[in-house]
Design a protein around this motif. Structure first.
Motif, short mmCIF file in Angstrom:
data_model
loop_
_atom_site.label_atom_id
_atom_site.label_comp_id
_atom_site.label_asym_id
_atom_site.label_seq_id
_atom_site.Cartn_x
_atom_site.Cartn_y
_atom_site.Cartn_z
N THR A 34 0.89 -1.07 0.21
CA THR A 34 0.23 0.29 0.18
C THR A 34 0.52 1.65 -0.20
N TYR A 35 2.09 1.30 0.69
CA TYR A 35 2.86 2.49 1.13
C TYR A 35 3.40 2.54 -0.67
N SER A 36 4.36 1.30 -1.76
CA SER A 36 4.49 1.42 -2.30
C SER A 36 3.73 2.00 -3.39
N MET A 37 2.31 2.03 -3.49
CA MET A 37 1.39 1.86 -4.42
C MET A 37 1.66 1.15 -5.44
N ASN A 38 2.00 0.17 -5.43
CA ASN A 38 3.10 -0.71 -6.73
C ASN A 38 2.43 -2.07 -6.81
N ASP A 39 1.51 -2.74 -7.26
CA ASP A 39 0.80 -3.93 -7.77
C ASP A 39 2.12 -5.53 -7.91
#
Length: 192
Positions: A34-39
């Protein structure tokens, strides 16, 4: 204001437990995802470093990014003004010296008055069991050092080192380890 932001960051990070459970690992990964905003795949430490940098001075952020399990015992960290960092660094340096003595005693069949295993408070076991015990020793040392630190730079340092320890713990694969060990034994037997 800086303290409040750091307090928010620390309180929003997932609680870490010295555990190999899939649920705990997924929970930690989920929050950092979630913090990275990367899937895709993420590096937990990179995400933590990036988030922490937003709330730290440039000097503290640089020090924070330099902390790894390979560097934590370096002299510069032993002499650092932060009690958690310097305390853990000194502990790790001492631990590595004891491990060195243990390996020397095993390689030379030397018996010491006080066994290196006893000095390390380890129970004899296979390499994986002993490595797990060493990780747990480091975890407990961090727990002791971080008493009273909840939302300051020391707490963040303790968190990062615990996350590094967990990543190491989670990286162990018993099947792969046995394969590598078998290859090593075969090479040793072929050369001996």
């Amino acid at each position: 204001m800086l303290s409040g932001n750091l307090e928010y960051l620390i309180s929003s990070l997932p609680q870490l437990q010295f555990s190999t459970s899939v649920e705990d690992k997924q929970r930690v990964h989920s929050v950092f995802q979630t913090y990275s905003m990367n899937d895709g795949d993420i590096n937990l430490i990179t995400v933590l470093d990036d988030e922490a940098s937003k709330y730290l001075s440039a000097k503290k952020a640089e020090i924070f990014k330099q902390i790894s399990l390979n560097t934590a015992n370096h002299q510069r960290f032993q002499e650092h003004g932060d009690a958690v960092l310097s305390g853990f660094s000194s502990f790790l340096s001492n631990l590595k010296e004891k491990i060195k003595l243990l390996r020397l005693s095993r390689n030379q069949d030397t018996t010491y008055v006080s066994s290196p295993l006893e000095a390390l408070q380890l129970k004899p076991g296979n390499p994986l069991e002993e490595e797990l015990q060493l990780l747990e020793l480091q975890w407990h040392e961090l727990e002791e050092l971080s008493i009273g630190h909840f939302s300051d730079f020391s707490a963040l340092i303790a968190y990062k080192i615990k996350l590094l320890l967990l990543q190491r713990l989670w990286s162990f694969d018993e099947t792969e380890g046995f394969i590598q060990y078998s290859k090593f034994i075969k090479i040793t037997e072929d050369n001996g």
